[in-house]
Design a protein around this motif. Structure first.
Motif, mmCIF file in Angstrom:
data_model
loop_
_atom_site.group_PDB
_atom_site.id
_atom_site.type_symbol
_atom_site.label_atom_id
_atom_site.label_comp_id
_atom_site.label_asym_id
_atom_site.label_seq_id
_atom_site.Cartn_x
_atom_site.Cartn_y
_atom_site.Cartn_z
ATOM 1 N N GLU A 64 0.810 -1.221 0.000
ATOM 2 C CA GLU A 64 0.000 0.000 0.000
ATOM 3 C C GLU A 64 0.846 1.275 0.000
ATOM 4 O O GLU A 64 0.573 2.207 -0.746
ATOM 5 N N ASN A 65 1.886 1.311 0.826
ATOM 6 C CA ASN A 65 2.683 2.539 0.946
ATOM 7 C C ASN A 65 3.563 2.788 -0.288
ATOM 8 O O ASN A 65 4.079 3.891 -0.459
ATOM 9 N N LEU A 66 3.728 1.798 -1.151
ATOM 10 C CA LEU A 66 4.555 1.961 -2.352
ATOM 11 C C LEU A 66 3.733 1.990 -3.639
ATOM 12 O O LEU A 66 4.289 2.180 -4.721
ATOM 13 N N ARG A 67 2.433 1.799 -3.515
ATOM 14 C CA ARG A 67 1.579 1.645 -4.694
ATOM 15 C C ARG A 67 1.695 2.814 -5.666
ATOM 16 O O ARG A 67 1.928 2.629 -6.850
ATOM 17 N N ARG A 68 1.521 4.011 -5.171
ATOM 18 C CA ARG A 68 1.528 5.179 -6.056
ATOM 19 C C ARG A 68 2.855 5.295 -6.807
ATOM 20 O O ARG A 68 2.882 5.517 -8.015
ATOM 21 N N HIS A 69 3.946 5.127 -6.095
ATOM 22 C CA HIS A 69 5.269 5.237 -6.734
ATOM 23 C C HIS A 69 5.487 4.118 -7.758
ATOM 24 O O HIS A 69 6.031 4.349 -8.842
ATOM 25 N N ALA A 70 5.070 2.924 -7.413
ATOM 26 C CA ALA A 70 5.266 1.776 -8.312
ATOM 27 C C ALA A 70 4.443 1.930 -9.593
ATOM 28 O O ALA A 70 4.933 1.636 -10.689
ATOM 29 N N ILE A 71 3.225 2.404 -9.454
ATOM 30 C CA ILE A 71 2.386 2.581 -10.646
ATOM 31 C C ILE A 71 2.912 3.735 -11.497
ATOM 32 O O ILE A 71 2.903 3.668 -12.731
ATOM 33 N N HIS A 72 3.398 4.795 -10.851
ATOM 34 C CA HIS A 72 4.030 5.873 -11.620
ATOM 35 C C HIS A 72 5.235 5.326 -12.400
ATOM 36 O O HIS A 72 5.431 5.652 -13.575
ATOM 37 N N ALA A 73 6.037 4.508 -11.762
ATOM 38 C CA ALA A 73 7.200 3.905 -12.429
ATOM 39 C C ALA A 73 6.742 3.014 -13.577
ATOM 40 O O ALA A 73 7.335 3.034 -14.668
ATOM 41 N N ALA A 74 5.689 2.237 -13.355
ATOM 42 C CA ALA A 74 5.171 1.354 -14.402
ATOM 43 C C ALA A 74 4.688 2.161 -15.602
ATOM 44 O O ALA A 74 4.937 1.786 -16.754
ATOM 45 N N LEU A 75 4.024 3.278 -15.333
ATOM 46 C CA LEU A 75 3.550 4.110 -16.439
ATOM 47 C C LEU A 75 4.713 4.761 -17.179
ATOM 48 O O LEU A 75 4.659 4.935 -18.399
ATOM 49 N N ALA A 76 5.772 5.094 -16.476
ATOM 50 C CA ALA A 76 6.969 5.629 -17.143
ATOM 51 C C ALA A 76 7.595 4.564 -18.045
ATOM 52 O O ALA A 76 7.981 4.845 -19.190
ATOM 53 N N VAL A 77 7.676 3.342 -17.546
ATOM 54 C CA VAL A 77 8.197 2.230 -18.351
ATOM 55 C C VAL A 77 7.309 2.029 -19.579
ATOM 56 O O VAL A 77 7.803 1.841 -20.703
ATOM 57 N N ALA A 78 5.995 2.089 -19.379
ATOM 58 C CA ALA A 78 5.057 1.905 -20.489
ATOM 59 C C ALA A 78 5.215 3.002 -21.541
ATOM 60 O O ALA A 78 5.191 2.721 -22.741
#
Length: 127
Positions: free
Chosen positions: A50-64
């Motif tokens: 939960e505490n890393l979700r926002r950062h991880a999804i932002h990173a995933a969208l950058a990769v995408a």
């Protein structure tokens, strides 16, 4: 978005492996979708916290975004594929699949961020 990230990561990983096998293991570039897919899978797994979700999804969208932009060169050759003059038709097909999957993922991610921002604006007392 976590589940969608994992699904997209799995699709791209599988697509890259299939592309690599279909090219008779002749081209390591066929594994590029798998590399992007594995990166998305890692981001999706990190996003389960939960505490890393926002950062991880932002990173995933950058990769995408980078993956979509990187595949664009071959996608622009789709006309050659239909004309039968494409030098590497499998690369055009695989790049197009990767591009479409990543663009859909980006749209879903941006939509998710907009909805979350609106929800926070409507209910500022809830984080």
């Amino acid at each position: 978005m976590t589940a969608i990230t994992l699904i997209v990561g799995a699709i791209l990983t599988l697509a890259g492996v299939v592309g690599y096998v279909a090219s008779d293991s002749a081209s390591f570039t066929a594994l590029i979708p798998s590399v992007v897919g594995v990166l998305l899978l890692i981001c999706g797994l990190v996003a389960r916290k939960e505490n890393l979700r926002r950062h991880a999804i932002h990173a995933a969208l950058a990769v995408a975004l980078l993956g979509a932009l990187g595949s664009l060169m071959n996608v622009l050759r789709i006309g050659e594929l239909f004309a039968g003059t494409a030098e590497r038709p499998a690369a055009v097909i695989l790049s197009t699949v990767m591009f479409v999957v990543l663009v859909v993922y980006l749209v879903l991610g941006i939509r998710s961020f907009i909805m979350a921002r609106r929800a926070r604006a409507e209910h500022p007392d809830v984080s």
